[in-house]
Design an enzyme around this catalytic site. Structure first.
Site, mmCIF file in Angstrom:
data_model
loop_
_atom_site.group_PDB
_atom_site.id
_atom_site.type_symbol
_atom_site.label_atom_id
_atom_site.label_comp_id
_atom_site.label_asym_id
_atom_site.label_seq_id
_atom_site.Cartn_x
_atom_site.Cartn_y
_atom_site.Cartn_z
ATOM 1 N N ALA A 135 0.831 -1.204 0.000
ATOM 2 C CA ALA A 135 0.000 0.000 0.000
ATOM 3 C C ALA A 135 0.864 1.251 0.000
ATOM 4 C CB ALA A 135 -0.957 -0.011 1.186
ATOM 5 N N ALA B 241 2.120 3.060 -5.486
ATOM 6 C CA ALA B 241 1.644 2.252 -6.613
ATOM 7 C C ALA B 241 0.428 1.425 -6.218
ATOM 8 C CB ALA B 241 2.763 1.347 -7.122
ATOM 9 N N GLY B 242 0.514 0.761 -5.075
ATOM 10 C CA GLY B 242 -0.587 -0.101 -4.637
ATOM 11 C C GLY B 242 -1.854 0.706 -4.386
ATOM 12 N N PHE C 200 15.546 19.407 -11.667
ATOM 13 C CA PHE C 200 16.102 18.178 -11.107
ATOM 14 C C PHE C 200 17.175 17.672 -12.059
ATOM 15 C CE2 PHE C 200 14.412 15.066 -7.832
ATOM 16 C CZ PHE C 200 14.068 16.034 -6.919
ATOM 17 N N ASP D 278 10.026 -8.052 -0.818
ATOM 18 C CA ASP D 278 9.107 -9.179 -0.627
ATOM 19 C C ASP D 278 8.529 -9.684 -1.949
ATOM 20 O OD1 ASP D 278 9.618 -8.887 2.064
ATOM 21 O OD2 ASP D 278 7.908 -7.571 2.393
ATOM 22 N N GLN E 156 20.573 2.051 -7.854
ATOM 23 C CA GLN E 156 20.958 3.456 -7.835
ATOM 24 C C GLN E 156 21.552 3.856 -6.484
ATOM 25 O OE1 GLN E 156 17.967 6.960 -8.105
ATOM 26 N NE2 GLN E 156 19.178 6.969 -9.971
ATOM 27 N N HIS F 215 22.238 7.039 -4.451
ATOM 28 C CA HIS F 215 21.900 8.460 -4.442
ATOM 29 C C HIS F 215 23.132 9.235 -3.997
ATOM 30 C CE1 HIS F 215 19.883 12.238 -3.710
ATOM 31 N NE2 HIS F 215 18.790 11.753 -4.260
ATOM 32 N N LEU G 168 18.180 10.199 3.345
ATOM 33 C CA LEU G 168 18.194 10.881 2.050
ATOM 34 C C LEU G 168 18.147 12.404 2.182
ATOM 35 C CD1 LEU G 168 17.765 10.800 -1.104
ATOM 36 C CD2 LEU G 168 15.327 10.750 -0.610
ATOM 37 N N GLU H 61 17.631 15.547 -4.154
ATOM 38 C CA GLU H 61 18.284 16.191 -5.284
ATOM 39 C C GLU H 61 17.712 17.596 -5.499
ATOM 40 O OE1 GLU H 61 18.827 13.400 -8.495
ATOM 41 O OE2 GLU H 61 18.037 14.872 -9.898
ATOM 42 N N ARG I 19 22.146 10.917 -11.604
ATOM 43 C CA ARG I 19 22.601 10.453 -10.297
ATOM 44 C C ARG I 19 23.806 9.520 -10.373
ATOM 45 N NH1 ARG I 19 16.797 9.541 -7.233
ATOM 46 N NH2 ARG I 19 16.383 11.764 -7.025
ATOM 47 N N HIS J 66 19.891 3.580 -2.917
ATOM 48 C CA HIS J 66 18.642 4.337 -2.891
ATOM 49 C C HIS J 66 17.489 3.662 -3.622
ATOM 50 C CE1 HIS J 66 16.054 7.797 -2.699
ATOM 51 N NE2 HIS J 66 16.053 7.997 -3.982
ATOM 52 N N ARG K 145 17.774 5.664 -12.910
ATOM 53 C CA ARG K 145 16.521 6.406 -12.825
ATOM 54 C C ARG K 145 16.791 7.894 -12.638
ATOM 55 N NH1 ARG K 145 13.617 8.426 -8.715
ATOM 56 N NH2 ARG K 145 14.538 7.293 -6.977
ATOM 57 N N SER L 221 10.399 8.318 -10.059
ATOM 58 C CA SER L 221 9.858 7.150 -9.362
ATOM 59 C C SER L 221 8.437 7.405 -8.889
ATOM 60 C CB SER L 221 10.745 6.733 -8.193
ATOM 61 O OG SER L 221 10.748 7.707 -7.194
ATOM 62 N N LEU L 222 8.165 8.590 -8.346
ATOM 63 C CA LEU L 222 6.783 8.868 -7.946
ATOM 64 C C LEU L 222 5.870 8.826 -9.169
ATOM 65 C CD1 LEU L 222 7.026 11.701 -5.234
ATOM 66 C CD2 LEU L 222 6.765 9.242 -4.916
#
Lengths: 588, 239, 115
Positions: free
Chosen positions: A15, A18-19, A119, A222, A241, A243, A253, A256, A287, A355, A400, A405-406
């Site tokens: 969750a 993405a989930g 970025f 998992d 990756q 970071h 973290l 960036e 990166r 990362h 990436r 990623s988001l």
């Protein structure tokens, strides 16, 4: 013992962004959906994302999703699938507007539109000037996004199985595809079979295979473990990756976005060394490029010494208190807490830190899981999906870009949800027999029956150490082979490990043991794949093969856990509407 | 080279419903290098490596996920952002007060989340959707600062006497902070309904201004101020 | 929305407002009485008797008593709902408080109008 069975149309494992986006796409379908998560949804690692979500809204300058696509393909070092990248960049703005409509508290420009910041790896007009394409909610974009998605799921009354841990996939009796998963209710310790027509994996990354990582403690791969044990492949899993800016010592973290807002890196001589490594993009190079530059500086003895740890520093003090407090308040808080440094006054000590997992379970752009048949042809597994970091769709290829990623999470979480929604009536609820259930329960039973043996934490510690030492920013065949040998021994020891607490209620040591199986599977996959790819590309930088080798390696690597077999899968170079971007030398 | 070491003493609340009739405090000692400080969570993780039966929640280990809220030397806080050196020994760890204990440092947060859900913590706006984003000025957006950052760790609500006495009726500081987050959002169109739902004598008005919530919030947020704003809005609406 | 039949108005804002309005009345009344004591050179039975013969003083006193009742009820109700969880016991205590407050009011009328 009879196994409790719950039946759904679809189950989503995980969750995070993405989930939960997938769950929302399914919410209006009328389908029975279970969102299964080993932590309460807002504890998922998406919450830690800081800088933003990249897409071509064009709010601060003229922009074009094709430019974003170009940057992403180039960033991937040309092994990102161009059909998926095209899809992601093209629907990105729509998906981000949807998030805004859901209530995500984006920072704003003076005209009221969503704020966008520069970025790394972003350009205008196919490699031109620096672009500002990353939509941000201060430096808490992941938190804002995850909470907004959870809130939307509350509004839609999504059925959440919070603090349930998925153990293994259950194969269908007919041998075609999967019928569900075995899962543990962590609070009660009870085991159940979750039976469903469609299964969406959204289990996130596995950064905890490394000793030093920006990842949450829950990022234990998992989904990767479950897929590998079920005989499915993972793709490009050697691509990890690092970071450039994790707080030295703590691993936490530092976005960036700090460099996007004008911060830059300095070595112990006070030199802005990125000017030497990337004359054009400087601190906003990709990166992998920046992480390698820092590693080279440290190797050359140009690092600061921080209690025996060598590091460089991220300078922000010239930006002024106002900008730091309004655009980077979370970074200031983290820096004060974990480095004891106020970035308004002095620079933050940073080192490259594990990362993000670019590789994962191979899927097509609908999120459908793919395996490769004996003739080397892609074969879709009906009813099984993977999205987010656990998937390799593959939009990130060998490296990436920040803010992608988001975007990946919400674009492909949504795509998978929509695909399931469309097909749900045609997908069969596959039957299972005792043999399949027993097979899926075998791992759990082994742990539950092991009463004496080495501790889980000891093996985990040694595995993380091996990965850190032998599969870092720079790699060599010799070291990696040593690392692999260590992992093989550790995996053997893991078979005889045990935890001492066998109570049922909220037994977290039992969960940690099950997680270690997944970490180990991911580490082994990484080691085999990294040894297999004899070139340097993106984040995979081999000193014994320092050049990119397009003639041999413009390809995905594919790993199967059975016999640790390696093979290849073609990179998709056929975007749906635009002309393909041909590989060329990657300079920033 | 042998490093100088020191011992850190802990007293940790232990309760396993399967084996224990009542809870007890268990002593632990951890040996760490003299010159090394660490976050409390790291220390608890090391204790767990020695005694794997100790149960607690944890995830991000950087103070943004809200998993490891606990009562540390009598004060609620997140273990992952609390330095060992800031704590008096023996360091006494207990589960968050006011919620049922499931096991050890893990509490049942259902009552807490129920109050959160009660305030309808999602944007409501039934106007036709624009093709792009809804516009919001930086000044309007600024009103959400100090509200949206909540991590739902429950440190505030479980330190609030009013929430202890009426966990099923008083929304509590965390829930009210989120209630105001949506009342204050220029994009939300259900302010009147939101206020109506809070107008009873319990939901908001049980706040006695004790300000424990402000005192413990690990994100430095101020629920009492948000509650004050809700009261003003309620008065202005004339409910 | 939490329903509560026994609160003064069943509405938090109004309860809250009543409590504050009654507090203001009590405060003004206190100043009024203290002022009377202050300016009265010889405070004896006669002075009090004369003071309370005024209809305005009588009404203001009753208003203050009424405010006291309102204020006390909102406060007592809050305390009882905070600390007394068994519904039966709480209802009994609430009834006792109401009876006491009503008796105070009757007594106050009897005293003030006997002057």
């Amino acid at each position: 013992m009879t196994l409790a069975t719950y039946t759904f149309d679809a189950i989503i494992i995980g969750a995070g962004g993405a989930g939960m986006r997938a769950a929302l796409a399914l919410a209006e379908s009328g389908a029975q959906v279970a969102l299964v998560s080993k932590v309460f949804p807002t504890r998922s690692h998406t919450v830690s994302a800081q800088g933003g979500i990249t897409c071509a809204l064009g709010n601060v300058h003229e922009d074009d999703w094709r430019w974003h696509m170009y940057d992403t393909v180039k960033g991937s070092d040309y092994i990102g699938d161009q059909d998926s990248i095209e899809y992601m960049c093209k629907v990105g703005p729509q998906v981000v507007y949807e998030l805004e409509h859901m209530g995500l508290p984006f920072s704003r420009l003076d005209d009221g539109r969503i704020y966008q910041r520069p970025f790394g790896g972003q350009s205008k007009d196919f490699g031109g000037d620096q672009a500002a394409r990353t939509c941000a909610a201060a430096d808490r974009t992941g938190h804002a996004l995850l909470h907004t998605l959870y809130q939307r799921n509350l509004a839609e009354k999504t059925n959440v199985f919070s603090e349930w841990f998925a153990v293994d996939l259950v194969k269908a009796a007919d041998g075609l595809g999967f019928a569900g998963v075995i899962a543990i209710n962590i609070e009660s310790g009870e085991t159940a079979f979750l039976h469903a027509r469609a299964i969406i994996f959204a289990t996130g990354g596995a950064g905890r295979i490394y000793q030093s990582t920006t990842n949450a403690l829950i990022n234990t791969g998992d989904g990767i473990g479950m897929a590998l044990r079920a005989g499915l492949p993972v793709q490009d899993i050697e691509m990890w990756q690092f970071h450039p800016t994790g707080i030295a010592g703590a691993g936490v973290l530092v976005t960036e976005g700090c460099r996007g807002e004008g911060g830059y890196l300095i070595n112990k001589n006070g030199e802005r060394f990125m000017e030497r490594y990337a004359p054009h993009a400087k601190d906003l190079a990709s990166r992998d490029v920046v992480a390698r530059a820092i590693s080279l500086e440290l190797r050359a003895g140009n690092g600061y010494d921080l209690n025996g740890v060598s590091c460089v520093k991220l300078k922000l003090d010239h930006l002024g208190a106002d900008l730091i407090n309004s655009r980077l308040p979370g970074i200031r808080e983290l820096s004060l807490t974990f480095a004891g440094v106020d970035p308004i006054r002095e620079p933050i000590p940073v080192v490259p830190t594990c990362h993000y997992m670019m590789g994962g379970i191979p899927t097509n752009r609908f999120g459908q899981v793919i395996t490769v048949d004996s003739k080397g042809q892609d074969q879709v597994i009906e009813g099984l999906y993977a999205v987010g970091e656990c998937a390799c769709v593959s939009v990130h290829g060998a490296n990436r870009l920040g803010g992608n990623s988001l975007l990946d999470l919400v674009v492909f979480g949504r795509a998978a949800g929509l695909d399931v929604k469309e097909k749900i009536r045609d997908l069969p609820l596959r039957s299972v027999g005792k043999a399949e259930l027993d097979a899926a329960m075998s791992r759990l039973n082994r742990w539950d029956n092991n009463r004496e043996g080495e501790s889980v934490s000891q093996i985990r510690f040694e595995m993380q150490k091996a990965m850190q030492e032998d599969f870092g920013v720079f790699r060599t065949g010799e070291h990696m082979q040593e690392g692999l040998n260590k992992l093989v021994q550790l995996q053997e020891r893991l078979k005889h490990a045990a935890f001492s607490d066998h109570s049922r209620v909220f037994n977290t040591s039992r969960i940690e043991a099950l997680e270690l199986d997944n970490l180990m599977a991911t580490a082994l996959a990484t080691a085999h794949s990294a040894l297999y790819r004899t070139e340097s590309r993106g984040a995979h930088s081999r000193e014994d093969f320092p050049k990119r080798d397009d003639a041999n390696w413009l390809t995905h690597t594919v790993y199967y856990a059975q016999d640790h077999r390696m093979s290849r899968r073609a990179v998709n170079m056929k975007p749906l509407h635009v002309k393909p971007f041909e590989p060329k030398e990657r300079v920033y | 080279m042998s490093e100088a070491m020191r011992t850190v003493k802990f007293k940790i609340y232990r309760f396993n419903p399967e084996t224990d009739i009542k809870p007890s405090m268990k002593d632990y000692e951890l040996t760490i290098p003299d010159n090394q400080d660490m976050m409390l969570l790291e220390a608890i993780l090391r204790i767990k490596a020695l005694d794997d039966s100790l149960a607690f929640r944890r995830s991000c280990r950087e103070g943004v996920c809200g998993s490891d809220g606990m009562n540390i030397n009598g004060r609620n806080g997140l273990a992952c952002v609390t330095l060992l050196s800031s704590l008096k020994q023996p360091i006494e760890l207990r589960p968050l007060p006011g919620l049922p204990v499931i096991r050890d440092l893990i509490v049942d947060m259902k009552a807490f989340f129920k109050q959160y859900e009660k305030v309808k913590p999602y944007l409501v706006n039934n106007d036709p959707l624009p093709a792009k984003e809804r516009l919001q000025s930086p000044a309007e957006r600024k009103k959400l600062d100090g509200l949206y950052e909540c991590i739902l760790c429950a440190c505030c609500s479980t330190s609030c006497p009013s929430f202890w006495w009426n966990p099923e009726k008083f929304v509590g500081p965390a829930g009210l902070l989120q209630a105001y987050r949506f009342i204050a959002d220029s994009r939300d169109t259900s302010k009147v309904e939101r206020l109506e739902a809070l107008a009873d004598p319990f939901s908001v008005f049980r706040c006695r201004g004790v300000m424990n919530c402000v005192e413990v919030c690990p994100k430095g947020l101020n629920p009492t101020r948000a509650i004050g704003h809700i009261r003003s809005e309620l008065l202005a609406e004339g409910n | 929305m939490v329903r509560s039949a026994t609160s003064l108005t069943g509405n938090g804002v109004r309860d809250w407002l009543w409590q504050r309005v009654s507090a203001v009345i009590l405060a003004v009344y206190t100043v009024f009485i203290v002022g009377f004591i202050w300016i009265t050179p010889q405070l004896d039975y006669v002075a009090w008797f004369q003071f309370f013969q005024g209809v305005g003083v009588k009404l203001f006193t009753l208003l203050a008593v009424l405010s006291l009742l309102v204020h006390a009820w909102v406060g007592m109700w809050t305390i009882l709902t905070d600390y007394v969880k068994p519904a039966g016991l709480r209802l009994t205590l609430e009834i006792l408080v109401i009876i006491a407050l009503v008796l105070y009011f009757i007594a106050a009328i009897a005293i003030v109008w006997s002057v």
